[in-house]
Design an enzyme around this catalytic site. Structure first.
Site, PDB file in Angstrom:
ATOM      1  N   ASP A 257       0.886  -1.167   0.000  1.00  0.00           N
ATOM      2  CA  ASP A 257       0.000   0.000   0.000  1.00  0.00           C
ATOM      3  C   ASP A 257       0.919   1.211   0.000  1.00  0.00           C
ATOM      4  OD1 ASP A 257      -1.771   2.083   0.536  1.00  0.00           O
ATOM      5  OD2 ASP A 257      -3.003   0.879   1.885  1.00  0.00           O
ATOM      6  N   ASP A 268      -2.722   6.832  -3.874  1.00  0.00           N
ATOM      7  CA  ASP A 268      -2.881   5.792  -2.849  1.00  0.00           C
ATOM      8  C   ASP A 268      -3.259   4.494  -3.556  1.00  0.00           C
ATOM      9  OD1 ASP A 268      -3.311   4.326  -0.574  1.00  0.00           O
ATOM     10  OD2 ASP A 268      -4.994   5.523   0.169  1.00  0.00           O
ATOM     11  N   HIS A 347     -12.505  -2.892   7.542  1.00  0.00           N
ATOM     12  CA  HIS A 347     -12.456  -1.457   7.231  1.00  0.00           C
ATOM     13  C   HIS A 347     -13.465  -1.123   6.144  1.00  0.00           C
ATOM     14  CE1 HIS A 347     -10.180  -2.169   3.470  1.00  0.00           C
ATOM     15  NE2 HIS A 347      -9.450  -3.025   4.151  1.00  0.00           N
ATOM     16  N   ARG A 403      -5.415  -6.764  -0.418  1.00  0.00           N
ATOM     17  CA  ARG A 403      -6.109  -5.483  -0.615  1.00  0.00           C
ATOM     18  C   ARG A 403      -5.801  -4.997  -2.023  1.00  0.00           C
ATOM     19  NH1 ARG A 403      -4.865  -3.272   3.745  1.00  0.00           N
ATOM     20  NH2 ARG A 403      -3.105  -1.918   3.232  1.00  0.00           N
TER      21      ARG A 403
END
Length: 435
Positions: A257, A268, A347, A403
């Site tokens: 990340d 990001d 999240h 992710r």
């Protein structure tokens, strides 16, 4: 960012403030790293948004309708002795010529000058609590004016948080801002590609981090937008893992990340790929679930939809996927109602993005989720994290953390994925790493 961009922002803010008002905003302080060594200075995002001024020890004051100029910048004077050590300063002349201040005064004179700018104003736009030391100075200036009330001096009776208007302005990106964010996204995508190409078993996480930073700087982004997360194996299940000290093992996944900051604007990106270049069957199964969830969420990014729509779309796909592979059991409707996914996906699916990686802007207006509008930029980042502590889950799923995150701009027609250059199709990733 050209100077006209900052001028437009100040003008718009002062229109929102209205007459008989004044806005005050201090620059970010310098921070010590250790003993007499300072961290690299980075200006406060709100301050830079209005001024483009990069130096510490400064205060911007906006006074709509002021006869001698509405934009006042207090900053350090030129000091040849100090500039030998720390480089040139703008000084008062530079503040006016380069940063287009109408007036500039030495920061050391602020106690004598700023109280006069507050006289006979109805309201002060200032965010209390963001800078406690400056809060006390402002309170002191106001109290000084109150003591002069018998001389006919009117003291501001209303304090309004500057963030109320300013952060809503920052939520809508201009063409200049979008240009900077596209550049940050392209640089960041190249960094992730370089990380994939250079990854192999036996390296350390920090060596892959070095590949990211190398690309950022080589492409003109001096700094990462935030500390890079480079987590191999079990470390990929730690959401904010930044130690980056472990070795990379054959057969593990690597979750990265990381994003560059370019001209004060952040990218990001999260990508998850196999250390040895080939997903195992279990890894690929969960990866495909997360990728499908991300595509479903991105489809919901369009004008008129609500902020929460992408999250709800991702939850349905993730929960259904966990049910299909046997990690969750029961009806899809009941699993969603009970939030049975929470142990493995804890999240939300995104956040606002801009000058700050977790950028400003309300997610709800009153009690309703915000409606998406053109110019808003957000991340879409579903994931699954199944650490070894989940003893109820079959061991083949243990220590798989995934992710997939992209930066998405809301457009008039739908959306634009700014970070599309970073590969996320698993076959494409394997082919890239095989090269």
């Amino acid at each position: 960012m050209n100077t006209q961009e900052f001028t437009k922002r100040r003008k718009h803010l002062m229109e929102l403030m209205g007459p008989d008002s004044v806005a005050i905003l201090p620059a970010a302080p310098q921070r010590m790293r250790n003993r007499d060594t300072e961290f690299q200075y980075r200006q406060d995002s709100d301050f830079y948004y209005l001024t483009g001024f990069p130096e510490p020890e400064a205060v911007v004051v906006l006074v709509p309708g002021r006869e001698h100029g509405e934009y006042i910048l207090f900053c350090r004077e030129n000091d040849p002795d100090m500039e030998v050590w720390n480089g040139p300063r703008a000084g008062q002349e530079g503040a006016v010529e380069r940063y287009k201040a109408d007036d500039s005064f030495p920061i050391d004179d602020i106690d004598d000058i700023l109280p006069g700018l507050l006289e006979n104003k109805e309201r002060v736009f200032y965010t209390m609590g963001a800078s406690p030391d400056f809060d006390q100075r402002l309170i002191g200036w106001v109290n000084r004016l109150r003591k002069q009330s018998r001389a006919g001096i009117h003291t501001p009776g209303e304090f309004v948080s500057l963030e109320h208007h300013l952060h809503d302005m920052r939520l809508y990106k201009s063409s200049q801002e979008i240009k900077a964010m596209r550049k940050a996204a392209r640089i960041s995508a190249q960094a992730h590609i370089r990380a994939m190409q250079n990854c192999k078993p036996g390296l350390y996480e920090y060596q892959i981090e070095a590949e990211l930073l190398h690309t950022f700087m080589q492409q003109g982004a001096r700094f990462p937008a935030y500390p890079s997360i480079v987590g191999g194996g079990a470390n990929g299940c730690i959401l904010h893992y930044i130690e980056n000290q472990s070795s990379l093992n054959d057969g593990d996944l690597l979750l990265i990340d990381a994003g560059a900051e370019y001209d004060y604007y952040a990218a990001d990106i999260s990508r998850t790929f196999p250390v040895n270049g080939k997903y195992s069957k279990a890894q690929r199964t969960l990866y495909d679930i997360v990728l499908e969830a991300q595509y479903a969420a991105i489809e919901q990014v369009k004008p008129g939809n609500h902020w929460n729509d992408p999250h709800e779309a991702a939850l349905k796909v993730l929960t259904r996927g966990l049910k299909d592979v046997g990690i969750l059991k029961g009806s899809l409707k009941k699993l969603l109602e009970e939030q049975a996914y929470k142990p493995y996906y804890m999240h939300r699916t995104g956040h606002w993005l801009g000058m700050d990686v977790h950028d400003v802007g309300d997610y709800k207006v009153d009690t309703e989720w915000r409606v998406l509008e053109p110019g808003m930029t957000l991340t879409i980042e579903p994931g699954l994290y199944i650490s070894a502590r989940h003893s109820e889950v079959a061991r083949k799923w243990h220590n798989i953390g995934i992710r997939i995150e992209d930066d998405v701009l809301v457009t008039r027609e739908g959306c634009e994925v700014l970070t599309r250059d970073a590969p996320k199709d698993p076959d494409e990733i394997e082919a890239l790493m095989a090269e």
